[in-house]
Enzyme design. Structure first.
Site, mmCIF file in Angstrom:
data_model
loop_
_atom_site.group_PDB
_atom_site.id
_atom_site.type_symbol
_atom_site.label_atom_id
_atom_site.label_comp_id
_atom_site.label_asym_id
_atom_site.label_seq_id
_atom_site.Cartn_x
_atom_site.Cartn_y
_atom_site.Cartn_z
ATOM 1 N N ARG A 75 -16.179 -8.783 -13.966
ATOM 2 C CA ARG A 75 -15.260 -9.721 -14.623
ATOM 3 C C ARG A 75 -15.832 -11.128 -14.746
ATOM 4 O O ARG A 75 -15.135 -12.028 -15.189
ATOM 5 C CB ARG A 75 -13.930 -9.761 -13.874
ATOM 6 C CG ARG A 75 -14.009 -10.308 -12.478
ATOM 7 C CD ARG A 75 -12.612 -10.529 -11.921
ATOM 8 N NE ARG A 75 -12.629 -10.870 -10.521
ATOM 9 C CZ ARG A 75 -11.562 -11.251 -9.849
ATOM 10 N NH1 ARG A 75 -10.399 -11.332 -10.445
ATOM 11 N NH2 ARG A 75 -11.654 -11.536 -8.569
ATOM 12 N N ASN A 91 -19.334 -4.793 -8.993
ATOM 13 C CA ASN A 91 -19.966 -5.527 -7.876
ATOM 14 C C ASN A 91 -19.200 -5.353 -6.570
ATOM 15 O O ASN A 91 -19.509 -6.013 -5.585
ATOM 16 C CB ASN A 91 -20.083 -7.017 -8.210
ATOM 17 C CG ASN A 91 -18.729 -7.691 -8.362
ATOM 18 O OD1 ASN A 91 -17.830 -7.114 -8.963
ATOM 19 N ND2 ASN A 91 -18.578 -8.894 -7.844
ATOM 20 N N TYR A 111 -8.734 4.524 -9.242
ATOM 21 C CA TYR A 111 -8.667 4.595 -7.770
ATOM 22 C C TYR A 111 -8.233 3.288 -7.132
ATOM 23 O O TYR A 111 -8.212 3.167 -5.905
ATOM 24 C CB TYR A 111 -10.013 5.061 -7.195
ATOM 25 C CG TYR A 111 -11.126 4.043 -7.274
ATOM 26 C CD1 TYR A 111 -11.764 3.755 -8.475
ATOM 27 C CD2 TYR A 111 -11.551 3.364 -6.145
ATOM 28 C CE1 TYR A 111 -12.775 2.819 -8.555
ATOM 29 C CE2 TYR A 111 -12.573 2.418 -6.214
ATOM 30 C CZ TYR A 111 -13.181 2.155 -7.421
ATOM 31 O OH TYR A 111 -14.174 1.225 -7.489
ATOM 32 N N TYR A 141 0.849 -1.195 0.000
ATOM 33 C CA TYR A 141 0.000 0.000 0.000
ATOM 34 C C TYR A 141 0.891 1.253 0.000
ATOM 35 O O TYR A 141 2.115 1.155 0.133
ATOM 36 C CB TYR A 141 -0.930 -0.022 1.214
ATOM 37 C CG TYR A 141 -2.101 0.925 1.092
ATOM 38 C CD1 TYR A 141 -2.978 0.843 0.016
ATOM 39 C CD2 TYR A 141 -2.313 1.919 2.036
ATOM 40 C CE1 TYR A 141 -4.042 1.719 -0.105
ATOM 41 C CE2 TYR A 141 -3.376 2.802 1.925
ATOM 42 C CZ TYR A 141 -4.238 2.698 0.844
ATOM 43 O OH TYR A 141 -5.279 3.573 0.720
HETATM 44 N N1 LIG Z 1 -8.404 5.287 -3.846
HETATM 45 C C1 LIG Z 1 -9.187 5.252 -2.766
HETATM 46 O O1 LIG Z 1 -9.260 6.193 -1.967
HETATM 47 C C2 LIG Z 1 -10.012 4.015 -2.525
HETATM 48 C C3 LIG Z 1 -11.030 4.030 -1.557
HETATM 49 C C4 LIG Z 1 -11.808 2.874 -1.409
HETATM 50 C C5 LIG Z 1 -11.534 1.741 -2.170
HETATM 51 N N2 LIG Z 1 -10.498 1.781 -3.053
HETATM 52 C C6 LIG Z 1 -10.187 0.637 -3.915
HETATM 53 O O2 LIG Z 1 -11.383 0.257 -4.537
HETATM 54 C C7 LIG Z 1 -11.299 -1.093 -4.926
HETATM 55 C C8 LIG Z 1 -12.583 -1.774 -4.483
HETATM 56 O O3 LIG Z 1 -12.633 -1.752 -3.055
HETATM 57 P P1 LIG Z 1 -13.903 -2.364 -2.322
HETATM 58 O O4 LIG Z 1 -13.729 -2.246 -0.876
HETATM 59 O O5 LIG Z 1 -15.107 -1.770 -2.943
HETATM 60 O O6 LIG Z 1 -13.769 -3.885 -2.812
HETATM 61 P P2 LIG Z 1 -14.575 -5.183 -2.347
HETATM 62 O O7 LIG Z 1 -15.958 -4.828 -1.974
HETATM 63 O O8 LIG Z 1 -13.725 -5.895 -1.365
HETATM 64 O O9 LIG Z 1 -14.659 -5.992 -3.707
HETATM 65 C C9 LIG Z 1 -13.534 -6.340 -4.436
HETATM 66 C C10 LIG Z 1 -13.897 -6.246 -5.901
HETATM 67 O O10 LIG Z 1 -12.735 -6.348 -6.699
HETATM 68 C C11 LIG Z 1 -13.000 -7.226 -7.784
HETATM 69 N N3 LIG Z 1 -11.709 -7.746 -8.217
HETATM 70 C C12 LIG Z 1 -10.760 -8.326 -7.450
HETATM 71 N N4 LIG Z 1 -9.682 -8.613 -8.190
HETATM 72 C C13 LIG Z 1 -9.970 -8.207 -9.469
HETATM 73 C C14 LIG Z 1 -9.256 -8.230 -10.696
HETATM 74 N N5 LIG Z 1 -8.021 -8.760 -10.771
HETATM 75 N N6 LIG Z 1 -9.856 -7.718 -11.788
HETATM 76 C C15 LIG Z 1 -11.089 -7.197 -11.722
HETATM 77 N N7 LIG Z 1 -11.812 -7.126 -10.576
HETATM 78 C C16 LIG Z 1 -11.255 -7.635 -9.473
HETATM 79 C C17 LIG Z 1 -13.917 -8.252 -7.184
HETATM 80 O O11 LIG Z 1 -14.580 -8.950 -8.187
HETATM 81 P P3 LIG Z 1 -15.065 -10.488 -7.968
HETATM 82 O O12 LIG Z 1 -16.319 -10.418 -7.132
HETATM 83 O O13 LIG Z 1 -15.290 -10.988 -9.337
HETATM 84 O O14 LIG Z 1 -13.968 -11.207 -7.219
HETATM 85 C C18 LIG Z 1 -14.837 -7.340 -6.378
HETATM 86 O O15 LIG Z 1 -15.782 -6.743 -7.230
HETATM 87 C C19 LIG Z 1 -10.037 -1.635 -4.273
HETATM 88 O O16 LIG Z 1 -9.010 -1.639 -5.231
HETATM 89 C C20 LIG Z 1 -9.740 -0.613 -3.198
HETATM 90 O O17 LIG Z 1 -8.376 -0.574 -2.851
HETATM 91 C C21 LIG Z 1 -9.750 2.889 -3.246
#
Ligand SMILES: NC(=O)c1ccc[n+]([C@@H]2O[C@H](COP(=O)([O-])OP(=O)(O)OC[C@H]3O[C@@H](n4cnc5c(N)ncnc54)[C@H](OP(=O)(O)O)[C@@H]3O)[C@@H](O)[C@H]2O)c1
Length: 330
Positions: free
Chosen positions: A173, A150, A237, A53
């Site tokens: 995906r 999702n 993001y 991170y």
């Molecule tokens: N920049 C920021 O401030 C910020 C803030 C919040 C979150 N985020 C980022 O937002 C993203 C989502 O977070 P979340 O908490 O919403 O996630 P989450 O609810 O834990 O869900 C993870 C998601 O990622 C998908 N995924 C995992 N690996 C993948 C890949 N290689 N290719 C495509 N999709 C993939 C999963 O799909 P499947 O269901 O098909 O496994 C699922 O939809 C993360 O990368 C997190 O670090 C960033």
């Protein structure tokens, strides 16, 4: 009291431990003590444990971007809170049974709302809200496209966009997610693939999409770029693919796409405290009325933090994985 911590960077399921530490004691005059009712395991937490991170903390390290807690003791200078209130701490290191927090860092939330939903309020809902509102001036009827639709952020974005009168293309995906995302208010759901641009143009009758929101990086960004109108904006993001975001020269030069990034931490730092509170009050109100909701796949006790992390890290889940460090919240 118990906390989750790690003493070496590595696979979360291998290195995360639940350890016993001294209790936090009484609050200073500007502090509150809270019992943590629930916290989610987010991708950023897992990346932190893996040492991948933005911040690599000194070890052993506590962690946890968010939680919801109940106030159990108050310093005499803390205003606007009472014992028993539910609160969201704006600071980190939330994977604990109990913590002391400056009163100024606490946002009071309604006590009549599912604590599991409130535990997920701090990070993903404002991320979706700010990305949707801060980069492109979208009007009701306009389209945006997102990937990892999702995910927790994806769910929030679909719901917030719907409430704002925006239309969404939701890229996932794998098959089998369309009914769920359409039921939330998603307009189009498509499974990623090489011909994404063509399929999105068909599904939207060639709508000019000016905003793409990307959590995946790598060549997924090229395919989102194929869906955008000229001079469209891509907000990256997350890097769920583990690869840097890519665009082609055609997309940067001839289509003049703009690729930028969003990180919640500096976005909140730029906001005035009153603005932050009002945003969280708006989002908490949506949670309370049920228009902002993220599915939960499983909850674990803090003693099982390694199993919980393994579950969260497995992806292809039906919802978020949360930990309830003081037992099932009442
Ligand atoms: N920049 C920021 O401030 C910020 C803030 C919040 C979150 N985020 C980022 O937002 C993203 C989502 O977070 P979340 O908490 O919403 O996630 P989450 O609810 O834990 O869900 C993870 C998601 O990622 C998908 N995924 C995992 N690996 C993948 C890949 N290689 N290719 C495509 N999709 C993939 C999963 O799909 P499947 O269901 O098909 O496994 C699922 O939809 C993360 O990368 C997190 O670090 C960033």
């Amino acid at each position: 009291m118990k906390i989750a911590q790690f003493a070496a960077f590595g696979r979360p399921e291998d290195v995360l431990r639940c350890v016993e530490v001294d209790d936090v004691g009484a609050p200073a005059q500007d502090e509150a003590v809270i019992d943590v009712l629930a916290f989610p395991i987010n991708p950023a937490d897992l990346l932190t444990v893996e040492g991948r991170y933005a911040v690599r903390p000194p070890l052993p390290a506590r962690l946890g971007a968010e939680c919801v807690g109940r106030v159990t003791a108050l310093g005499r200078d803390v205003r606007g809170l009472a014992e028993g209130d539910l609160v969201i701490p704006l600071d980190r290191e939330n994977w604990v049974q109990r913590k002391k927090v400056k009163g100024a860092q606490l946002v009071k939330v309604s006590a009549n709302v599912d604590p599991l939903q409130l535990a997920m309020l701090k990070v993903n809902p404002p991320t979706a809200h700010l990305m949707m509102t801060q980069y492109v001036d979208l009007k009701p009827g306009d389209w945006l496209i997102q990937d990892a639709a999702n995910s927790g952020v994806g769910h929030c974005l679909i719901r917030l966009a719907k409430a704002a009168g925006l239309r969404t293309v939701n890229v996932v995906r794998r098959e089998g997610l369309a009914d769920e995302l359409v039921a939330l208010g998603g307009d189009v759901v498509v499974v990623d693939g090489p011909d994404l641009g063509e399929r999105v143009r068909d599904a939207t009758q060639g709508a000019a999409i000016r905003l793409a929101i990307d959590a995946v990086g790598g060549t997924q960004v090229v395919r989102l770029g194929d869906c955008l109108a000229e001079e469209g904006t891509i907000v990256n993001y997350g890097l769920l693919s583990g690869e840097n975001p890519q665009l082609t020269g055609h997309q940067t030069v001839f289509k003049r796409l703009r690729l930028t990034g969003f990180w919640l931490v500096p976005s909140l730092q730029r906001m005035a405290p009153a603005e932050i509170r009002s945003m969280y009050e708006m989002l908490a109100g949506r949670v309370a009325e049920g228009s902002l909701h993220v599915p939960v796949e499983a909850t674990y006790p803090i003693e099982e933090i390694a199993r919980a992390a393994a579950k969260a890290n497995a992806y292809r889940r039906t919802g978020k994985v949360l930990v309830t460090p003081n037992g099932t919240p009442k």
